[in-house]
Design a protein around this motif. Structure first.
Motif, short mmCIF file in Angstrom:
data_model
loop_
_atom_site.label_atom_id
_atom_site.label_comp_id
_atom_site.label_asym_id
_atom_site.label_seq_id
_atom_site.Cartn_x
_atom_site.Cartn_y
_atom_site.Cartn_z
N ASN A 120 102.18 100.41 65.71
CA ASN A 120 103.38 99.67 66.12
C ASN A 120 104.40 99.53 65.01
OD1 ASN A 120 104.64 97.88 68.28
ND2 ASN A 120 104.55 96.44 66.56
N ASN A 121 103.96 99.59 63.74
CA ASN A 121 104.92 99.55 62.63
C ASN A 121 104.35 100.31 61.43
OD1 ASN A 121 103.03 97.76 61.61
ND2 ASN A 121 104.49 96.17 61.08
N ASP A 122 105.20 100.51 60.43
CA ASP A 122 104.81 101.31 59.26
C ASP A 122 103.75 100.61 58.43
OD1 ASP A 122 106.64 103.17 60.06
OD2 ASP A 122 108.18 102.61 58.59
N GLU A 123 103.77 99.28 58.41
CA GLU A 123 102.76 98.55 57.64
C GLU A 123 101.36 98.92 58.15
OE1 GLU A 123 102.74 96.11 55.17
OE2 GLU A 123 104.88 96.35 54.76
N MET A 124 101.17 98.87 59.46
CA MET A 124 99.84 99.18 60.01
C MET A 124 99.54 100.67 59.90
SD MET A 124 99.09 96.61 63.20
CE MET A 124 100.30 97.31 64.32
N ALA A 125 100.56 101.52 60.08
CA ALA A 125 100.33 102.96 59.93
C ALA A 125 99.85 103.28 58.51
CB ALA A 125 101.61 103.72 60.24
N SER A 126 100.41 102.59 57.52
CA SER A 126 99.98 102.78 56.14
C SER A 126 98.54 102.32 55.96
CB SER A 126 100.90 101.99 55.19
OG SER A 126 102.23 102.43 55.32
N GLY A 127 98.17 101.25 56.65
CA GLY A 127 96.78 100.78 56.62
C GLY A 127 95.83 101.80 57.23
N VAL A 128 96.27 102.48 58.29
CA VAL A 128 95.45 103.53 58.92
C VAL A 128 95.22 104.67 57.93
CG1 VAL A 128 95.36 105.28 60.74
CG2 VAL A 128 96.19 102.97 61.26
N ILE A 129 96.27 105.05 57.21
CA ILE A 129 96.14 106.12 56.21
C ILE A 129 95.13 105.73 55.13
CG2 ILE A 129 97.38 107.32 54.35
CD1 ILE A 129 99.81 107.42 56.21
N LYS A 130 95.15 104.47 54.73
CA LYS A 130 94.17 103.97 53.76
C LYS A 130 92.75 104.05 54.32
CE LYS A 130 92.14 101.36 50.57
NZ LYS A 130 91.57 101.98 49.35
N ALA A 131 92.60 103.63 55.58
CA ALA A 131 91.27 103.67 56.20
C ALA A 131 90.77 105.11 56.30
CB ALA A 131 91.33 103.03 57.59
N ALA A 132 91.64 106.04 56.67
CA ALA A 132 91.26 107.45 56.78
C ALA A 132 90.83 108.00 55.42
CB ALA A 132 92.42 108.26 57.34
N HIS A 133 91.57 107.63 54.39
CA HIS A 133 91.23 108.08 53.03
C HIS A 133 89.84 107.57 52.63
CE1 HIS A 133 91.74 109.06 48.77
NE2 HIS A 133 91.32 107.84 48.50
N ASP A 134 89.57 106.31 52.92
CA ASP A 134 88.27 105.72 52.58
C ASP A 134 87.13 106.42 53.31
OD1 ASP A 134 89.60 103.97 50.94
OD2 ASP A 134 89.48 102.26 52.33
N LEU A 135 87.41 106.92 54.52
CA LEU A 135 86.39 107.57 55.34
C LEU A 135 86.32 109.08 55.10
CD1 LEU A 135 87.06 105.66 58.69
CD2 LEU A 135 85.01 105.44 57.25
N GLY A 136 87.17 109.57 54.19
CA GLY A 136 87.16 110.99 53.88
C GLY A 136 87.80 111.86 54.95
N ILE A 137 88.67 111.28 55.76
CA ILE A 137 89.36 112.02 56.84
C ILE A 137 90.71 112.48 56.32
CG2 ILE A 137 90.36 111.84 59.16
CD1 ILE A 137 88.19 109.71 59.75
N LYS A 138 90.96 113.77 56.37
CA LYS A 138 92.18 114.34 55.80
C LYS A 138 93.36 114.23 56.78
CE LYS A 138 89.69 117.72 52.95
NZ LYS A 138 89.49 119.17 52.68
N ILE A 139 94.49 113.85 56.20
CA ILE A 139 95.75 113.74 56.97
C ILE A 139 96.72 114.78 56.44
CG2 ILE A 139 97.68 112.22 57.55
CD1 ILE A 139 95.80 109.85 57.17
N PRO A 140 97.33 115.62 57.28
CA PRO A 140 97.25 115.63 58.76
C PRO A 140 96.23 116.61 59.30
CG PRO A 140 99.01 117.07 58.07
CD PRO A 140 98.39 116.53 56.80
#
Length: 343
Positions: free
Chosen positions: A250-270
């Motif tokens: 819904n906003n960039d703050e949460m999208a940035s949090g998702v990127i952090k979570a993906a990084h912690d889980l070893g999931i590559k973006i994009p």
């Protein structure tokens, strides 16, 4: 002439008019002829004359203070709004006083009215979600307090609103993500008691439905619009057995949090996950990878609001008051979203 010490008497002498006439021009009185007004304004601009606010206030029974009322955890959004208002109102000799509130508080209406009276404000700008409280607007009307509301969606009462077409922008994001061939698409909504969150969710989900790809119930979660909420809900979605390949927040703050979570889980973006946000705040272009998002012209909205509010306070610009101010956010494509073929 020393510009730093120039006075209203100097402006009057240079223009060949009375001090009262200069005061009327500064206060946008309709009692001054157009040619005289232009002549005085040119001299004011030439000498960079700034009226003394205390003297102005005494002369016009105004404080030249505007208020900003908000209950929003997104600090970057609030900063953009303040800068937009100040860019406009400083040219008009106004200052800004900010006031955080709790929009769910039963004392909200009294709290805001007391803030206006205590600070001797000429008018206020309301940000969502406080701007979405109709009873607050009613109380401001009853107390003859000028206000402008920033909202998502539309209203017929254009004199009181600056509006953002978030629904259409979210619909365009749904089309963009599906064009990348994603099938498992998730959304982290904002608080759904906020009108802006509902506009974005409905714009996104309705469009997905229309395209034959309805959002799965387990891939829609509600966040708080805060970075930490993006991490929490992102981690939840990304640890599902059938995890999504694209997440719209819904906003960039949460999208940035998702990127952090993906990084912690070893999931590559994009390569393994596409992430998109909404707002295009300062953070969006600076994180790695840079965020694909929806750019909402926040400062433009703030300037519209300041212009409309000052016009209501001074009563000399009916066109600004009645202007239908609607902005149309647009997608900004960066590195955080890619084709599902890579997944």
């Amino acid at each position: 002439m020393n510009q730093e010490k120039i006075t209203i008497n100097d402006i009057a002498r240079l223009a060949g008019v009375s001090k009262r006439t200069v005061s009327r021009v500064i206060n946008q009185s309709p009692k001054v002829g157009e040619q005289t007004k232009i002549k005085v304004e040119k001299i004011i601009e030439q000498y960079n004359y700034v009226p003394d606010k205390q003297a102005r206030g005494l002369a016009s029974s105004r404080s030249y203070l505007l208020g900003l009322v908000y209950d929003n955890p997104d600090a970057l959004y609030i900063d953009d709004i303040q800068r937009g208002i100040l860019e406009f109102c400083s040219q008009k000799g106004y200052e800004l006083v900010v006031h955080p509130c709790r929009y769910k508080s039963p004392d909200l209406n009294n709290n805001v009215v007391n803030f206006v009276r205590r600070s001797k404000l000429d008018g206020i700008v309301l940000l969502p979600p406080a701007s979405e409280v109709d009873s607050l607007a009613d109380v401001l009307d009853q107390n003859s307090i000028p206000y402008v509301r920033l909202v998502s969606g539309f209203s017929e009462a254009s004199e009181n609103f600056v509006m953002s077409n978030d629904r259409h922008a979210a619909a365009e994001m749904a089309k963009y993500i599906t064009s990348l061939n994603h099938q498992k698409i998730a959304m982290i909504t904002g608080p759904l008691n906020y009108r802006s969150s509902r506009e974005r969710f409905e714009g996104f989900s309705n469009t997905m439905q229309e395209m034959g790809q309805p959002l799965a119930a387990d891939l829609v979660v509600e966040g708080t619009n805060q970075y930490e909420s993006g991490i929490e809900q992102g981690r939840h979605l990304l640890t599902l057995e059938n995890r999504p390949t694209a997440i719209f927040a819904n906003n960039d703050e949460m999208a940035s949090g998702v990127i952090k979570a993906a990084h912690d889980l070893g999931i590559k973006i994009p390569d393994e996950l596409s992430v998109c946000g909404f707002d295009d705040n300062l953070l969006a272009s600076r994180i790695i990878p840079a965020l694909t998002t929806i750019k909402r012209p926040v400062r433009e909205m703030a300037k519209f609001a300041a212009n409309k509010l000052i016009a209501k306070i001074e009563g000399g610009n009916p066109q600004a008051i009645s202007q239908n101010c609607v902005v149309h956010p647009e997608i900004v494509i960066r590195e955080s979203a890619g084709s599902a073929n890579k997944v």
